[in-house]
Design an enzyme around this catalytic site. Structure first.
Site, PDB file in Angstrom:
ATOM      1  N   ASP A  99       0.859  -1.176   0.000  1.00  0.00           N
ATOM      2  CA  ASP A  99       0.000   0.000   0.000  1.00  0.00           C
ATOM      3  C   ASP A  99       0.899   1.231   0.000  1.00  0.00           C
ATOM      4  OD1 ASP A  99      -2.940   1.033   0.482  1.00  0.00           O
ATOM      5  OD2 ASP A  99      -1.746   2.043   2.004  1.00  0.00           O
ATOM      6  N   HIS A 298      -6.973  -6.365  -1.035  1.00  0.00           N
ATOM      7  CA  HIS A 298      -5.943  -5.348  -0.879  1.00  0.00           C
ATOM      8  C   HIS A 298      -4.849  -5.713   0.114  1.00  0.00           C
ATOM      9  CE1 HIS A 298      -4.083  -1.464  -0.836  1.00  0.00           C
ATOM     10  NE2 HIS A 298      -4.327  -1.300   0.455  1.00  0.00           N
TER      11      HIS A 298
END
Length: 320
Positions: A99, A298
């Protein structure tokens, strides 16, 4: 066993977790996370012969939280990694990021390739500077509803996430995971500025197997100082675009690896699927085609730890 201590990087003091001996591997978390997001990497990487270090990055957890918004530029974040490597008594390191940690890892390799044995990014692909500032671009494309623009409203997201931190994190982690029923490649993270983001997310009630109550407790505790430091990273997106003008068109030349999930919303951002397709041609150091993990959302290294660990160890061993 994972050990914890504070390290002075020369700019800020960072809390780090570390385990193992051997070549240094620096693991950089994203939003809204902490060192704890790498807990499933420590043992396997240490057993494979590496010294594994994961900091709470600037503005997170027990590390320093500078007050100024402009203390969170990409130069500050890369500087923290450079200072950490030196403070640990090492000359070079493998740098891995997920991320927001991925842009920090990629930029560390871009700006200081002399320090990077190899670089790996999870979820977020390598940086290729666009034609206009990212906040302006998303404002124009989505009428201000993209979550980057929402995060740039002073104090708004800070208050929403802090109102009930544990619930906010539970909902956020489920919403962006591969377990969410509407997870997919065509989803964009758009926010109704009046309603807020977390309030519109479903509450799973039962957490996924890979993210238990203990994980949620640890993460909640790490945000006891609030979310402003973490959100300030987003508030520097356009400033970073200005600062990195000298590197427009530059590419990461260090040995590189990119891993992402097929149910992750980030690789579906506008223009990103096309970039991922071109990566093998754009990046001379890419060791293999981008690794796409089926059914993964994610939270790459938490949702698919075995595949990520195996890929990282194999990658490290191919680097000079």
């Amino acid at each position: 066993m994972v050990e914890h201590r504070m390290v002075d990087t020369g700019g800020v003091r960072l809390h780090i977790a570390e385990q193992g001996t051997g070549p240094l591997v620096v693991l950089l978390h994203g939003f809204p996370e902490s060192w704890h997001s790498w807990q499933r990497q420590f043992g396997p990487l240490a057993e494979a012969g590496f010294r594994v270090v994961a900091p709470d990055q600037r503005g997170y957890g027990r590390s320093d939280h500078p007050e100024a918004v402009d203390a969170y530029t990409i130069f500050h974040l890369v500087g923290d990694v450079v200072g950490l490597i030196r403070a640990l008594g090492e000359e070079r390191a493998y740098v891995v990021g997920h991320d927001w940690g991925a842009p920090v890892a990629w930029h560390t390799a871009l700006l200081r390739p002399d320090l990077v044995l190899g670089v790996a990014g999870l979820s977020v692909p390598p940086p290729f500077r666009g034609a206009q500032p990212p906040l302006i671009a998303m404002q124009e494309r989505f009428g201000g509803r993209f979550y980057w623009n929402y995060f740039n409203r002073p104090g708004v997201a800070d208050a929403e996430f802090a109102r009930d931190t544990r619930t906010a994190l539970r909902k956020f982690f489920y919403w962006a995971s591969g377990d969410a029923p509407d997870a997919g490649e065509d989803r964009q993270p758009l926010v109704d500025p009046e309603r807020g983001w977390v309030s519109a997310m479903p509450d799973p009630g039962v957490l996924p197997e890979w993210f238990g109550e203990d994980d949620l407790d640890a993460l909640t505790e790490s945000f006891s100082q609030g979310f402003t430091g973490a959100l300030n990273w987003y508030r520097n997106l356009d400033r970073n675009w200005e600062l990195t003008a000298p590197w427009h068109g530059a590419v990461v030349t260090s040995p590189a690896l990119y891993i992402y999930g097929d149910r992750d919303l980030v690789p579906a951002f506008p223009g990103t699927p096309e970039l991922i397709e071109k990566l093998p041609a754009l990046m001379p150091g890419l060791r293999r085609a981008p690794l796409k993990l089926p059914g993964c959302g994610h939270w790459t290294q938490q949702e698919r730890p075995d595949e990520v660990n195996a890929a990282l160890i194999e990658f490290f061993r191919t680097c000079p």
